[in-house]
Design a protein around this motif. Structure first.
Motif, short mmCIF file in Angstrom:
data_model
loop_
_atom_site.label_atom_id
_atom_site.label_comp_id
_atom_site.label_asym_id
_atom_site.label_seq_id
_atom_site.Cartn_x
_atom_site.Cartn_y
_atom_site.Cartn_z
N PHE A 99 0.86 -1.20 0.00
CA PHE A 99 0.00 0.00 0.00
C PHE A 99 0.88 1.23 0.00
CE2 PHE A 99 -2.46 -3.42 1.73
CZ PHE A 99 -3.69 -3.27 1.10
N ARG A 100 0.42 2.21 -0.73
CA ARG A 100 1.16 3.49 -0.74
C ARG A 100 1.27 4.04 0.66
NH1 ARG A 100 -1.60 4.55 -5.31
NH2 ARG A 100 -3.32 5.54 -4.20
N ARG A 101 2.38 4.64 0.94
CA ARG A 101 2.51 5.33 2.23
C ARG A 101 2.05 6.75 2.06
NH1 ARG A 101 5.62 2.31 5.63
NH2 ARG A 101 6.75 0.69 4.51
N GLU A 102 1.04 7.11 2.79
CA GLU A 102 0.57 8.49 2.73
C GLU A 102 0.51 9.03 4.15
OE1 GLU A 102 -3.15 8.84 0.58
OE2 GLU A 102 -2.42 7.36 -0.87
N LYS A 103 0.78 10.31 4.23
CA LYS A 103 0.75 10.94 5.57
C LYS A 103 -0.64 10.81 6.16
CE LYS A 103 4.42 14.30 5.50
NZ LYS A 103 4.75 15.63 5.01
N PHE A 104 -0.71 10.48 7.41
CA PHE A 104 -1.96 10.42 8.19
C PHE A 104 -2.92 9.36 7.74
CE2 PHE A 104 -0.67 14.98 7.85
CZ PHE A 104 0.02 15.01 9.07
N VAL A 105 -2.55 8.60 6.67
CA VAL A 105 -3.44 7.51 6.24
C VAL A 105 -2.71 6.21 6.54
CG1 VAL A 105 -4.75 6.52 4.32
CG2 VAL A 105 -4.21 8.97 4.36
N PRO A 106 -3.27 5.35 7.37
CA PRO A 106 -2.56 4.12 7.71
C PRO A 106 -2.28 3.28 6.47
CG PRO A 106 -4.76 4.18 8.75
CD PRO A 106 -4.59 5.47 8.02
N ARG A 107 -3.23 3.21 5.60
CA ARG A 107 -3.00 2.46 4.37
C ARG A 107 -3.49 3.27 3.20
NH1 ARG A 107 -4.68 -3.59 6.23
NH2 ARG A 107 -2.58 -4.32 6.67
N GLY A 108 -2.55 3.67 2.34
CA GLY A 108 -2.97 4.37 1.12
C GLY A 108 -3.48 3.36 0.13
N GLY A 109 -3.62 3.78 -1.12
CA GLY A 109 -4.14 2.85 -2.14
C GLY A 109 -3.18 1.69 -2.36
N PRO A 110 -3.72 0.62 -2.88
CA PRO A 110 -2.87 -0.55 -3.14
C PRO A 110 -1.89 -0.26 -4.27
CG PRO A 110 -5.04 -0.86 -4.11
CD PRO A 110 -5.11 0.41 -3.32
N ASP A 111 -0.65 -0.65 -4.08
CA ASP A 111 0.32 -0.43 -5.17
C ASP A 111 1.25 -1.63 -5.36
OD1 ASP A 111 2.03 -0.28 -3.04
OD2 ASP A 111 2.96 1.62 -3.62
N GLY A 112 0.74 -2.81 -5.04
CA GLY A 112 1.57 -4.02 -5.23
C GLY A 112 1.61 -4.41 -6.69
N GLY A 113 2.80 -4.45 -7.27
CA GLY A 113 2.95 -4.75 -8.70
C GLY A 113 2.81 -6.23 -9.01
#
Ligand SMILES: Nc1nc2c(ncn2[C@@H]2O[C@H](COP(=O)(O)OP(=O)(O)OP(=O)(O)O)[C@@H](O)[C@H]2O)c(=O)[nH]1
Ligand SMILES: [Mg+2]
Length: 417
Positions: free
Chosen positions: A21-35
């Motif tokens: 999952f993307r690392r985004e500030k203040f969001v425990p799990r950003g959008g999925p980004d597994g290739g």
């Protein structure tokens, strides 16, 4: 010489998809980004005129293509595994262990995919849907195809030159083609079949020298009769007989007997007889006598040549060429399979019941992988929804599963609820 060999072939495995999952500030799990993973390399056989045997395989009985790399975070797909191309002689047949022919490589450059690389696994990004924005599943790459095959060479040539050792086969082949042959005054100089291209005007045909045959070859005398396989695909046989033989008719009979013992079809092929070493006075002296005896015994055309001086050779080549041209007009092209691809059955679902335990075998479902903490109920829900899509749930219900029963799927074990 090696012209039949069992080889284990394996395509590379597909790389696994990644769960990330993307690392985004203040969001425990950003959008999925597994290739996604990369596709596994495949193994191909390529027909080449540069080799006439499978000697290369003597030390290499396992051939494997590279695996695909795993997918990574930030939507990075894994690199594909490198394909492997193995050189085999023109005329190589590929069989599986049940004897089914997978391919027949009869022309220079022809390629057969022997084992396909594994399909790569999807990364979790691909499992995202409007209702599932935190996909906790990805896929394992599929295993590459693995199989044992038999490679067998049956050289492709128009004319097969056969005869007893020392008859002068190599000398003749050297005279009519540019084949690199060794001729020497002792038997079994030639230890493996040699191909030569014979130019006739603007056209050409291919001749093959078969190592010398002795009486009893079919019982293993001399170099063995295995080479006779290489006449199976020739269209015309040229019997070369040493004019110095005490009994040339008997010499021919012995060779024809060995051919028939090996495969009766060989004896049905059209054949020519050439008596060699006409430059030697003793041979010339009894030319007429030998010719009559030969013709009476065989009913076939008999010519006299000297492979050493070239006398009579051009006429012989023309006769052979004329015969081949006639066959060409009357013959349909040979039927052959170049690529017999096996069907993959990744959609199959099979459920085996043992009391309260249901074991699921479903290639596609087994490839699903999830985070190490499978206890995460969301991951389990997602897994179940994927299993439903693949028809696994239906199959389980069909098999009579009840709440509380156990399901085993690859490395997962869970309770039916
Ligand atoms: N005088 C004479 N000798 C020949 C002729 N053709 C071949 N020879 C000799 O016969 C011997 C055998 O010749 P090769 O061409 O090696 O015979 P081969 O049939 O290929 O023999 P293997 O490969 O051992 O089975 C050599 O010493 C040649 O020089 C010919 O036309 N006249
Ligand atoms: Mg020879």
């Amino acid at each position: 010489m090696l012209d039949r060999v069992k080889v284990n072939i394996a395509g590379g495995d597909g790389g696994n998809g990644s769960i990330s999952f993307r690392r985004e500030k203040f969001v425990p799990r950003g959008g999925p980004d597994g290739g996604n993973g990369g596709i596994g390399g495949s193994v191909y056989a390529v027909a080449t005129g540069n080799v006439t045997t499978l000697e290369w395989f003597r030390q290499r009985r396992h051939i494997k293509a590279e695996r695909g790399q795993h997918g990574r975070a930030k939507n990075q797909s894994g690199a594909g595994g490198k394909d492997v191309y193995i050189d085999v002689p023109v005329g190589t047949l590929v069989y599986d262990m049940d004897g089914k022919q997978l391919g027949d490589l009869v022309e220079e450059g022809e390629v057969l995919k022997v084992a396909a690389g594994g399909v790569p696994g999807k990364g979790n990004r691909e499992f995202a849907t409007p209702t599932n924005r935190i996909p906790l599943l990805a896929e394992h790459g599929e295993h590459g195809e693995r199989l044992d095959v038999i490679l067998e060479v049956k050289l492709i040539a128009d004319v097969g030159i056969v005869g007893k050792p020392n008859a002068g086969k190599s000398t003749l082949l050297a005279h009519i083609s540019r084949a690199k042959v060794e001729a020497a005054p002792y038997p079994f100089t030639t230890k493996e079949p040699v191909l030569g291209v014979v130019l006739v005007g603007y056209d050409a045909f291919v001749a093959v020298e078969i190592p010398g045959l002795l009486e009893g070859a079919h019982e293993g005398v001399g170099l063995g009769h295995d080479f006779l396989r290489h006449i199976e695909r020739t269209r015309v046989v040229l019997h070369l007989v040493d004019g110095m033989e005490e009994d040339p008719v008997e010499a021919l009979r012995q060779v024809r007997y060995e051919m028939e013992e090996f495969n009766p079809d060989l004896a049905k092929k059209p054949y020519y007889i050439a008596i060699n070493k006409l430059d030697i006075p003793e041979v010339r002296e009894r030319q007429l006598e030998v010719k009559q005896a030969m013709q009476a015994a065989s009913g076939r055309p008999v010519t006299f040549i000297s492979a050493a001086s070239g006398e009579g050779v051009e006429a012989l080549v023309k006769a052979l060429y004329g015969h081949l041209s006639e066959l060409n007009q009357n013959q349909k092209p040979v039927q052959r399979t170049v690529l017999a691809k096996k069907e993959r059955k990744s959609q199959d679902v099979e459920v085996v019941r043992r009391g309260e335990t249901f074991m699921v075998s479903a290639p596609a479902a087994e490839r699903l992988l999830t985070l190490p903490n499978f206890e995460d109920w969301r991951a389990r829900l997602q897994l179940q929804s994927e299993l439903a899509k693949m028809g696994v749930l239906e199959a389980l219900e069909g098999a009579g599963i009840k709440i509380g029963d156990t399901v085993i799927l690859a490395s997962y074990e869970f309770e039916w609820e």
